[in-house]
Enzyme design. Structure first.
Site, mmCIF file in Angstrom:
data_model
loop_
_atom_site.group_PDB
_atom_site.id
_atom_site.type_symbol
_atom_site.label_atom_id
_atom_site.label_comp_id
_atom_site.label_asym_id
_atom_site.label_seq_id
_atom_site.Cartn_x
_atom_site.Cartn_y
_atom_site.Cartn_z
ATOM 1 N N ASP A 73 0.839 -1.187 0.000
ATOM 2 C CA ASP A 73 0.000 0.000 0.000
ATOM 3 C C ASP A 73 0.884 1.251 0.000
ATOM 4 O OD1 ASP A 73 -2.781 1.164 0.517
ATOM 5 O OD2 ASP A 73 -1.656 1.992 2.207
ATOM 6 N N GLU A 84 1.441 0.243 -4.911
ATOM 7 C CA GLU A 84 0.937 1.509 -5.444
ATOM 8 C C GLU A 84 2.109 2.477 -5.575
ATOM 9 O OE1 GLU A 84 -3.515 2.122 -3.788
ATOM 10 O OE2 GLU A 84 -1.968 2.123 -2.233
#
Length: 974
Positions: free
Chosen positions: A575, A604
């Site tokens: 993340d 990400e």
């Protein structure tokens, strides 16, 4: 005597009456006045965040201070208690400046116990002071300096050049500067901001403090923070510890180790149960104090250690850590499990948690290259909470829901598989689970004991213990070993169906900031801090971790290694990966490669804004090309296909919106993000297919179906676009990523209307997979299943070498931005043509390569792995349709043994037994219905596929005790 006794009783009664009036129940409160005192008397921009903490934790409300409402106790705000918090018995409070990325008062989340509040005329007061963790609730508190309004040292810290900067609340008369409680320097008449320069180099193993005397002769003493020296070579050299941390368990003894380099004292506390108020089976029993406490000894490089003899398996523990004279009881950051709600760490004997047939370092043999992955993103609860799942009631929303097979749902005569059987039927080879570590916001006690508890859902992106599994997903959150066993059963169940498990990890921040166990052990080290002492907030959740520091990096590497090896995980999705430094990510990749090179790692390539790490160091888009084997989500192609995630009403190529401006961005995904002379975009940042995660939807933002509805796609066409969006993804190079439920038009409608694009804490009714929708849209599901099968069958869509991609893929000139067509011409494999036809007007033509005959596998609402028809030369398109064309080369060394096979009723039968073929060279697929318990004749269809993807379809007759003779040309004889 009676008169004296009577008078005494009246006195006692009067005191009791006064007491019950002053310290009343919360239902006697109408107004609470909250005071906040700052020494500079400047209150503009400051506010409080106030929420009900007990009996039910609820959302907070912000109230702003001003310079207008000020008295001797500072600025004040009157809170309408009856309106805003009518049922509260305890309130939570945060005092901050501006938004969540600004300054916050010390103490983080603090709490106001209303039973201790002095009430006068239905009004209570709360007293707070700058840089004082205490909260006053009565006149008696104020009389005892709770909080303390006297002058004080507000901050004292070393700077990077070894100077000390001090800020005081008031001007001082004199100061003494101490090293290990011995005066080194003294001075007089200083302003509220002053510096001290050391006469000797700093000794990081010594303690430094300063004492000042103010004009009123009051004194204040404070330890000097070395927070600004954390990034110096001296600190790294002195306090980088390379050996194992956490605990090292054996049946005879357990070694406990904690890294706390600046702590004055560390004590181990041992408990029998994992929760202060509940036994390990959830029975209401109090264990409020440890049954044993043992001091740790400091060893080297900032680590502390103690060895405890005996078998401590299934015991629980905490540490009491003392810093600057303040002691905090904390859980172990390395906790491998905890009791309910993560209040105490657990000693686990992992061999005792293994289910039947558990084998370490075993993963399905389905991945040769990382581009072989087809990832399916799923939340644990979503799979099984809807009534249409039809599994065991106790397993709904739990790890064990993944172990239940044979579940189905029937609607209007259509029966579909549900749960884990659905995933296996779909054909994906990896499930990426949203966070399964111990996260905040779910009360694990309530979810087990209270049938009326409703706050059961959260995405889980607020980590508390990174190595501990989330207790609400287990059938018994009170026993820390239970969740481990049940998660391993989940892993085994998926592995048995050749589905790997990928974990969504969130190392970029901690669920709490100042109150996190990391920060209480070594304040300011694990997080990036601002110059004013507040937490940098590049995660948007209140803080961001400092992965570039050696011991944060070590923790991340250790943690991922533990999760990969103990749970046989096959990948990790990071993340907000751009909050990490690229060196840490590369070390994690290298470590995983040593374990198993097919373990995937991707994330990400962005942050939430305002990160304190430089772009040149961050594991973001600029550095993806420099990290070997670390992938990233391709948002460029995502938005080009169906429109920006930040503008819900904006469409793109799929909807026919400004198609010419999106073609090149889609082509970028088609070639897997590599350099390609026919792809004209400036920002090519993946540069390798194994680094390119192609997708159109995920748990964030609107589902694909909802996005199509919001962009005004007519109902008559929405199925076509739902299919084509991921037809583009599944025929592109790179790693395809599917949001669970996209294969049957998943939607997240709000009860109030519209669609939920941020359902992180919305109820199950919004988030759950609805198997009735699968029954309703089973045609869409079947199409997705075929697309996945095609990708797995043809390695042309899974090339690993960027040079092979650049030389093999050629885009076909269509003279229309509404049609994207390309060929894959690998000399050792059948040729492929893929035609993505968007919002075309009628049938438009595409010129195919001359002299090649293709089998068409997909068309508008029709599909077949065996081929729909044969095409060549010119191909005519249909709107919003992806057509996959495969050259079919002959297969000559495979044949049927018999054209007609006869068996007796009830006998076993394997369709492949009638085939002459080399098992090492070919895969065989059957597509037939037969029942050996029913007499009759059946047509058996086989498809033989070689390693290059060439097909050979074959058919023969199965006769089960039948007098009816059927030939393959359709003749029937009785």
């Amino acid at each position: 005597m009676k008169k004296i006794l009577c008078s005494f009783m009246l006195l006692i009664m009067s005191i009791f009456m006064v007491t019950t009036h002053i310290y009343a129940l919360s239902n006697d409160i109408e107004i609470i006045r909250i005071h906040y005192f700052r020494y500079d008397k400047k209150y503009d921009g400051f506010n409080i965040w106030l929420w009900e903490s007990e009996p039910t934790s609820s959302g907070g409300i912000q109230f702003d201070f001003s310079n207008t409402n000020v008295d001797e106790y500072g600025a004040w705000i009157d809170i309408d208690f009856k309106t805003n918090y009518p049922s509260a018995t305890k309130l939570g409070i945060i005092i901050k400046k501006g938004g969540w990325d600004g300054y916050r008062e010390i103490g983080g989340d603090r709490f106001i116990d209303l039973s201790k509040m002095e009430i006068k005329n239905k009004k209570g007061n709360v007293y707070t002071v700058q840089d004082d963790i205490q909260i006053g609730l009565s006149d008696n508190d104020l009389a005892n300096n709770i909080p303390d309004y006297s002058p004080k040292i507000l901050s004292a810290s070393f700077t990077n050049n070894k100077e000390i900067v001090i800020q005081t609340s008031n001007q001082i008369n004199s100061y003494n500067f101490y090293k290990n409680n011995v005066i080194l320097q003294s001075g007089t008449n200083q302003s509220i901001n002053f510096k001290i320069t050391l006469n000797e180099p700093i000794d990081l193993l010594s303690s430094y403090s300063i004492e000042v005397v103010f004009d009123d002769n009051t004194t204040s003493r404070r330890n000097i923070s070395i927070q600004n020296l954390y990034d110096t070579k001296e600190f790294e050299d002195a306090f980088t510890y390379n050996d194992a941390l956490g605990y090292i368990y054996s049946q005879n003894k357990t070694i406990f180790r904690l890294w706390a380099p600046l702590s004055e004292k560390v004590t181990l506390n041992l408990y029998n149960q994992g929760h202060p108020n509940y036994s390990n089976n959830g029975t209401k029993i109090d264990e409020l104090i440890p049954y044993k406490s043992i001091d740790l000894k400091q060893i080297n490089n900032g680590a502390w250690e103690v060895t405890v003899d005996g078998n401590l398996a299934n015991k629980y523990y905490t540490y009491t850590v003392t810093n600057y004279g303040v002691s905090n009881e904390v859980t172990d950051p390395y906790s491998y499990s905890t009791g309910a709600n993560g209040l105490r760490s657990m000693v686990v004997s992992f061999s005792e948690t293994n289910p039947e047939n558990w084998e370490y370092n075993k993963r399905p043999n389905t991945i040769k290259n990382l581009t072989d992955y087809i990832v399916y993103e799923l939340h644990v609860r979503d799979l099984t909470t809807h009534s249409s799942w039809n599994g065991h009631e106790d397993y709904r929303g739990k790890f064990l829901g993944f172990t239940e097979t044979g579940t189905t749902y029937t609607k209007n005569g259509t029966t579909v598989t549900t749960g884990i059987d659905h995933i296996a039927e779909l054909g994906v080879n990896a499930v990426q689970l949203l966070p399964i570590f111990d996260f905040g916001y779910i009360d694990e006690v309530a979810i087990k004991n209270d049938p009326n508890y409703t706050d059961t859902f959260n995405w889980g992106y607020m980590p508390y213990h990174f190595n501990t599994l989330e207790g609400s997903y287990s059938t018994n959150p009170f026993d820390g070993a239970n969740r481990i066993n049940e998660f391993k059963q989940l892993v085994n169940s998926l592995h048995e169906k050749d589905i790997r498990v990928i974990m969504d990890v969130v190392y970029n921040h901690t669920g709490e900031s100042e109150n996190s166990n990391f920060n209480k052990i070594l304040p300011g080290y694990f997080h990036r801090m601002k110059s004013d002492g507040s937490f940098s907030n590049g995660s948007g959740t209140g803080n961001e971790t400092a992965s570039e520091r050696s011991m944060v990096r070590k923790f991340m590497v250790d943690s991922v290694k533990f999760l990969a090896t103990e749970y046989n995980l096959s990948g990790f999705r990071f993340d907000l990966m751009a909050l990490h430094d690229s060196e840490t990510m590369q070390q994690i990749r290298d470590m995983l490669t040593e374990i198993d090179p097919t373990i995937a790692i991707y994330g990400e390539p962005w942050d939430a804004g305002g990160a304190a790490i430089s772009e040149k160091d961050a594991a973001g888009k600029k550095n993806i090309k420099n990290m070997e084997g670390v992938g990233a989500f391709n948002d460029i192609t995502r938005d080009a296909i169906k429109g920006s995630v930040f503008n819900e009403s904006e469409g793109a190529w799929l909807q026919g919106t400004n198609t010419a401006s999106f073609v090149e961005d889609i082509k970028y995904g088609i070639v897997g993000g590599v350099e390609h002379k026919e792809v004209n975009i400036q920002d090519k940042w993946h540069l390798s297919p194994e680094k390119t995660i192609n997708y159109v939807s995920a748990h964030d933002n609107n589902t694909l179906y909802d996005k199509l509805k919001l962009t005004k796609v007519p109902n008559s066409r929405i199925k076509d676009l739902q299919i084509q969006a991921n037809a583009i993804i599944l025929t592109s190079q790179g790693i395809p990523f599917l949001h669970a439920g996209v294969e049957f038009m998943r939607s997240k409608p709000k009860e109030s209307g519209g669609y939920d694009e941020n359902s992180y804490e919305s109820p199950d009714s919004v988030n759950q997979l609805r198997w009735d929708r699968k029954a309703e849209y089973v045609d869409v599901f079947e199409y997705y299943k075929t697309l996945i099968f095609i990708r797995k069958t043809y390695p042309q869509f899974r090339m690993l070498n960027k040079n092979d991609i650049a030389s093999s893929i050629k885009f076909i000139n269509t003279n229309s931005s509404n049609i994207i067509a390309f060929g894959i011409n690998n000399p050792t494999m059948p040729k492929v043509v893929v035609i993505h036809s968007g919002q075309t007007k009628g049938n438009e033509s595409v010129q195919l390569p001359n002299g090649i005959k293709y089998r068409q596998l997909t068309s508008h609402q029709s599909h077949s792995i065996f081929g729909l028809n044969e095409v060549s030369d010119i191909f005519y398109t249909l709107p919003n349709t992806t057509s996959i064309l495969i050259e079919n080369k002959s297969i000559n060394d495979v044949s049927l043994k018999k054209d007609i096979v006869k068996i007796k009723k009830g006998k076993s039968f394997n369709p492949i037994d009638n085939l002459n073929y080399d098992k090492d060279k070919y895969n065989v697929f059957t597509s037939s219905f037969y029942n050996t318990n029913i007499s009759g004749t059946y047509v058996i269809s086989l498809t033989v596929v070689d390693k290059e993807g060439n097909f050979l379809p074959l058919e023969y007759i199965l006769n089960i005790d039948s007098k009816i003779k059927v030939t393959l040309n359709g003749e029937i004889n009785v």
